[in-house]
Scaffold this active site. Structure first.
Site, PDB file in Angstrom:
ATOM      1  N   ARG A   1       9.871   1.946  37.160  1.00  0.00           N
ATOM      2  CA  ARG A   1       9.051   3.106  37.527  1.00  0.00           C
ATOM      3  C   ARG A   1       9.656   3.917  38.659  1.00  0.00           C
ATOM      4  O   ARG A   1       9.344   5.091  38.823  1.00  0.00           O
ATOM      5  CB  ARG A   1       7.617   2.653  37.827  1.00  0.00           C
TER       6      ARG A   1
ATOM      7  N   GLU B   1       9.361 -14.894  41.967  1.00  0.00           N
ATOM      8  CA  GLU B   1       8.389 -15.967  42.202  1.00  0.00           C
ATOM      9  C   GLU B   1       8.888 -17.272  41.589  1.00  0.00           C
ATOM     10  O   GLU B   1       8.785 -18.329  42.189  1.00  0.00           O
ATOM     11  CB  GLU B   1       7.041 -15.567  41.597  1.00  0.00           C
TER      12      GLU B   1
END
Length: 179
Positions: free
Chosen positions: A62, A99
């Site tokens: 984005r 993560e």
């Protein structure tokens, strides 16, 4: 969509996406609204009025939408930082932690010239891992980062502090609590 003076009002929250317990902050609703999109671009540009910027770097994906619009407004070049294997020319790479596991981003080795003033943009600042990797790539090519600009900061994840600890100026339009 709202006729508002706050970009936050244009951002949709999707509960439990992409995993249970995640509150996904969806900027596609902001991008789809002409008033909201222009407001976001204008607000992202405002702090840099009168500042020399040679290149705008957008982080995948984005950040490409935002970076392209900002580069157009500034009449400067746009440079994408992409996931490994997506750029066709000779690249430099930087690993960063996710993560669970690691990822790699790349930058064309001729995209930034030494001494160029660079603005880094993306939609969301979470842990700061992608932005940190992008900053390292730009600096390896001799670019001078004037600032990092984001629409959303998730302060609980510590990305802003990570970038500021690296000596970066960080500008965000809004914050959301939680993940």
């Amino acid at each position: 969509m709202p006729k508002s003076a706050d970009v936050k009002d244009y951002i949709r929250t999707i509960v439990d996406f992409p995993h249970e317990g995640i509150m996904f902050r969806d900027v596609t609703t902001l991008f789809a609204d002409p008033r909201g999109f222009r407001m976001a671009i204008d607000q992202m540009l405002h702090p840099y009025a009168g500042t020399r910027i040679d290149k705008v770097v957008g982080l995948e994906a984005r950040g490409f939408i935002l970076g392209g619009a900002i580069a157009h407004q500034l009449s400067v070049g746009f440079v994408p930082i992409r996931k490994k294997g997506k750029l066709p020319g000779t690249t430099i790479s930087q690993e960063y932690k996710l993560e669970y596991g690691e990822a790699i981003v790349e930058l064309h080795d001729d995209a930034i010239q030494p001494g160029e003033q660079v603005l880094v943009v993306d939609d969301l600042l979470a842990t700061g891992g992608t932005a940190e990797a992008g900053i390292k790539l730009i600096e390896r090519l001799g670019g001078e980062i004037i600032s990092c600009s984001f629409i959303i900061d998730l302060p609980e994840l510590g990305g802003r502090q990570k970038l500021e600890d690296m000596g970066m100026d960080v500008h965000v339009l809004c914050e959301f609590d939680g993940l």
